[in-house]
Design a protein around this motif. Structure first.
Motif, PDB file in Angstrom:
ATOM      1  N   GLU A  12       0.832  -1.196   0.077  1.00  0.00           N
ATOM      2  CA  GLU A  12      -0.158  -0.134  -0.070  1.00  0.00           C
ATOM      3  C   GLU A  12       0.884   1.160  -0.033  1.00  0.00           C
ATOM      4  O   GLU A  12       2.040   1.192   0.707  1.00  0.00           O
ATOM      5  CB  GLU A  12      -0.922   0.038   1.234  1.00  0.00           C
ATOM      6  N   ARG A  21      -4.609   5.976   0.577  1.00  0.00           N
ATOM      7  CA  ARG A  21      -3.718   4.969   0.359  1.00  0.00           C
ATOM      8  C   ARG A  21      -4.529   4.012  -0.665  1.00  0.00           C
ATOM      9  O   ARG A  21      -5.558   3.785  -1.162  1.00  0.00           O
ATOM     10  CB  ARG A  21      -3.924   3.995   1.797  1.00  0.00           C
ATOM     11  N   SER A  65       5.693   6.063   1.007  1.00  0.00           N
ATOM     12  CA  SER A  65       5.363   5.512   2.315  1.00  0.00           C
ATOM     13  C   SER A  65       4.637   4.035   2.227  1.00  0.00           C
ATOM     14  O   SER A  65       3.706   3.871   2.409  1.00  0.00           O
ATOM     15  CB  SER A  65       4.311   6.400   2.994  1.00  0.00           C
ATOM     16  N   ALA A  67       3.891   0.152   2.766  1.00  0.00           N
ATOM     17  CA  ALA A  67       3.575  -0.850   3.713  1.00  0.00           C
ATOM     18  C   ALA A  67       3.524  -1.963   2.848  1.00  0.00           C
ATOM     19  O   ALA A  67       2.657  -2.263   2.093  1.00  0.00           O
ATOM     20  CB  ALA A  67       2.423  -0.495   4.602  1.00  0.00           C
ATOM     21  N   TRP A  68       4.533  -2.959   3.062  1.00  0.00           N
ATOM     22  CA  TRP A  68       4.905  -4.185   2.404  1.00  0.00           C
ATOM     23  C   TRP A  68       4.106  -5.501   3.284  1.00  0.00           C
ATOM     24  O   TRP A  68       4.283  -5.570   4.485  1.00  0.00           O
ATOM     25  CB  TRP A  68       6.212  -4.412   2.194  1.00  0.00           C
ATOM     26  N   ARG A  69       3.593  -6.352   2.433  1.00  0.00           N
ATOM     27  CA  ARG A  69       3.578  -7.726   2.962  1.00  0.00           C
ATOM     28  C   ARG A  69       4.110  -8.793   2.013  1.00  0.00           C
ATOM     29  O   ARG A  69       3.825  -8.773   0.826  1.00  0.00           O
ATOM     30  CB  ARG A  69       2.135  -8.165   3.269  1.00  0.00           C
TER      31      ARG A  69
END
Length: 74
Positions: A12, A21, A65, A67-69
């Motif tokens: 995201e 987002r 910015s 945000a990882w998975r």
């Protein structure tokens, strides 16, 4: 040659024009013993190109910015 496997990923980021987002996701083939960080580094060029085609030159995932998975698929 080492073994490979599928890795699933999602990220995201802040949408460049509105700041809301947005999410991107997919699968990639990578080394079985790779770390999530190594998989992220492999994805940056393609994701940057996707963002730049939509929002113009100069945008990068790292600058929004992220945000990882990242998970190895069993």
């Amino acid at each position: 040659m080492g073994s490979t496997t599928y890795w699933t990923w999602s990220v995201e980021v802040d949408e460049p024009t509105t700041g809301r987002r947005i999410g991107l996701e997919g699968e990639v083939i990578g080394p079985l013993d790779a770390t999530p960080e190594e998989i992220r580094r492999r994805l940056y060029p393609d994701l940057d190109a996707t963002l730049q085609s939509k929002y113009g030159p100069g945008w990068s995932v790292e600058g929004l910015s992220p945000a990882w998975r990242v998970d190895r698929k069993n």
